[in-house]
Design a protein around this motif. Sequence first.
Motif, mmCIF file in Angstrom:
data_model
loop_
_atom_site.group_PDB
_atom_site.id
_atom_site.type_symbol
_atom_site.label_atom_id
_atom_site.label_comp_id
_atom_site.label_asym_id
_atom_site.label_seq_id
_atom_site.Cartn_x
_atom_site.Cartn_y
_atom_site.Cartn_z
ATOM 1 N N GLU A 176 28.534 41.333 22.942
ATOM 2 C CA GLU A 176 29.963 41.316 22.607
ATOM 3 C C GLU A 176 30.739 40.757 23.791
ATOM 4 N N ILE A 177 31.565 39.768 23.523
ATOM 5 C CA ILE A 177 32.410 39.193 24.569
ATOM 6 C C ILE A 177 33.710 39.999 24.649
ATOM 7 N N VAL A 178 34.018 40.460 25.868
ATOM 8 C CA VAL A 178 35.261 41.191 26.121
ATOM 9 C C VAL A 178 36.140 40.292 26.994
ATOM 10 N N PRO A 179 37.055 39.520 26.394
ATOM 11 C CA PRO A 179 37.857 38.572 27.182
ATOM 12 C C PRO A 179 39.055 39.245 27.850
ATOM 13 N N GLN A 180 39.424 38.712 29.003
ATOM 14 C CA GLN A 180 40.590 39.236 29.718
ATOM 15 C C GLN A 180 41.313 38.080 30.417
ATOM 16 N N LEU A 181 42.549 37.868 30.047
ATOM 17 C CA LEU A 181 43.366 36.836 30.700
ATOM 18 C C LEU A 181 43.684 37.276 32.128
ATOM 19 N N TRP A 182 43.509 36.355 33.067
ATOM 20 C CA TRP A 182 43.844 36.615 34.483
ATOM 21 C C TRP A 182 44.720 35.458 34.952
ATOM 22 N N ASP A 183 45.990 35.528 34.625
ATOM 23 C CA ASP A 183 46.902 34.421 34.927
ATOM 24 C C ASP A 183 47.573 34.570 36.289
ATOM 25 N N ASN A 184 47.374 35.717 36.933
ATOM 26 C CA ASN A 184 47.913 35.927 38.278
ATOM 27 C C ASN A 184 46.806 36.558 39.124
ATOM 28 N N THR A 185 46.120 35.737 39.906
ATOM 29 C CA THR A 185 44.948 36.226 40.639
ATOM 30 C C THR A 185 45.322 37.163 41.783
ATOM 31 N N SER A 186 46.613 37.324 42.060
ATOM 32 C CA SER A 186 47.047 38.301 43.063
ATOM 33 C C SER A 186 47.152 39.700 42.466
ATOM 34 N N ASP A 187 47.073 39.796 41.169
ATOM 35 C CA ASP A 187 47.208 41.063 40.455
ATOM 36 C C ASP A 187 45.811 41.549 40.052
ATOM 37 N N SER A 188 45.383 42.675 40.590
ATOM 38 C CA SER A 188 44.033 43.188 40.328
ATOM 39 C C SER A 188 43.952 44.032 39.053
ATOM 40 N N ARG A 189 45.076 44.319 38.417
ATOM 41 C CA ARG A 189 45.033 45.198 37.251
ATOM 42 C C ARG A 189 44.200 44.632 36.099
ATOM 43 N N PRO A 190 44.280 43.330 35.804
ATOM 44 C CA PRO A 190 43.395 42.808 34.744
ATOM 45 C C PRO A 190 41.914 43.007 35.071
ATOM 46 N N LEU A 191 41.565 42.905 36.363
ATOM 47 C CA LEU A 191 40.181 43.141 36.760
ATOM 48 C C LEU A 191 39.763 44.570 36.433
ATOM 49 N N GLN A 192 40.594 45.525 36.805
ATOM 50 C CA GLN A 192 40.264 46.930 36.571
ATOM 51 C C GLN A 192 40.151 47.228 35.085
ATOM 52 N N THR A 193 41.031 46.645 34.295
ATOM 53 C CA THR A 193 40.977 46.844 32.846
ATOM 54 C C THR A 193 39.678 46.305 32.276
ATOM 55 N N LEU A 194 39.302 45.120 32.719
ATOM 56 C CA LEU A 194 38.085 44.490 32.206
ATOM 57 C C LEU A 194 36.849 45.279 32.623
ATOM 58 N N PHE A 195 36.805 45.712 33.880
ATOM 59 C CA PHE A 195 35.627 46.422 34.377
ATOM 60 C C PHE A 195 35.395 47.728 33.615
ATOM 61 N N LYS A 196 36.467 48.378 33.208
ATOM 62 C CA LYS A 196 36.336 49.651 32.484
ATOM 63 C C LYS A 196 35.740 49.461 31.092
ATOM 64 N N ASN A 197 35.868 48.251 30.547
ATOM 65 C CA ASN A 197 35.424 48.007 29.175
ATOM 66 C C ASN A 197 34.192 47.110 29.087
ATOM 67 N N SER A 198 33.514 46.865 30.210
ATOM 68 C CA SER A 198 32.403 45.909 30.233
ATOM 69 C C SER A 198 31.173 46.519 30.894
ATOM 70 N N ASP A 199 30.004 45.970 30.560
ATOM 71 C CA ASP A 199 28.754 46.341 31.210
ATOM 72 C C ASP A 199 28.379 45.357 32.307
ATOM 73 N N VAL A 200 28.865 44.150 32.198
ATOM 74 C CA VAL A 200 28.578 43.096 33.164
ATOM 75 C C VAL A 200 29.695 42.069 33.063
ATOM 76 N N LEU A 201 29.945 41.368 34.157
ATOM 77 C CA LEU A 201 30.973 40.326 34.183
ATOM 78 C C LEU A 201 30.289 38.960 34.234
ATOM 79 N N LEU A 202 30.652 38.069 33.312
ATOM 80 C CA LEU A 202 30.125 36.701 33.289
ATOM 81 C C LEU A 202 31.207 35.751 33.763
#
Length: 309
Positions: A176-202
């Motif tokens: 299952e692909i869990v997509p997450q938009l990261w339009d501001n790389t200075s903002d770590s919140r999208p990273l944290q959201t994605l990590f909580k819902n994923s088993d691995v990051l591609l």
Amino acid sequence: MADQSRMTLLLPSRLWRRGVLLACLLLAVPAWSADILLTAAEDGAGVQAFTQALAQQRPDDQVSFTPLKDLPAPSQLPAGTRLILLDLPSLDWRLLDTQGPPTLVLRISRLQAQQRLGNTHPSKISLLWSDPPLERQLRLVANILPQARRIGVLYGADSEFLLHELIELATPLGLEIVPQLWDNTSDSRPLQTLFKNSDVLLGLDDPQLYNPKTVKNLLLSSYAQQLPLIGPNAGFVRAGSLASTYSDQPDWLAVLDRLLDHPPANWPHTLYPQHFKVVGNPQVARSLGIEQVDESAVAARLAQGEKRP
């Protein structure tokens, strides 16, 4: 008279032997040779080494390198030339002219092509992709992390077009692909959201997301969450991601050798290298409590499972 008769008898024999020798020489000479021209904006040691390696691989062809600044317009090159472009400036030059010889564009990413060409594809231009095939990367995940099911994918405005294909490729693999938009790389919140819902990051080969400025944040976040990062390329594995597939110079030379054996009319519009390798980072594997990647064995399994035309 006897000498003259003997010469008369010997003459056809000599002519026959010369004819046989000439036929053997003709058979030893290739029926044709190609005029292969490589070009790039910069002429460095790497470019010269690649040109020399290709020339050694194809001794029957005329292989040469000419800096981009010294070339005329593409339409003024001989029609029989087989043109190989080694960088993006040379592609931009080639795209200025609708005429010109058959062209192979070496090591261009899907994203770079999308930015320059959109959904169009100029005639007589073949694109050889530099980024790892999405399906190969997904199958790499399945091989080294068989328990992973939710594949987190960061994307930006430039790489969003890859998501649909990625989802289609993941479904048959049970992923299952869990997509997450990261339009501001200075903002770590999208990273944290994605990590909580994923088993691995591609990682996608998107330099806006994966670059020297973001690498520290990405890797420290993945370690903190004990979440492996796959890709997006071999360089990122050296920096601290877990693993990736990649193709090196011998792999690219093998691709070119195969294509140059065929008429340009038979060249594909786009192509990933058939030959590839796997690279893993043992230190990262240990820190995440993951078994070290057996690079040769994993590469062999991936290659065995790939469809061949």
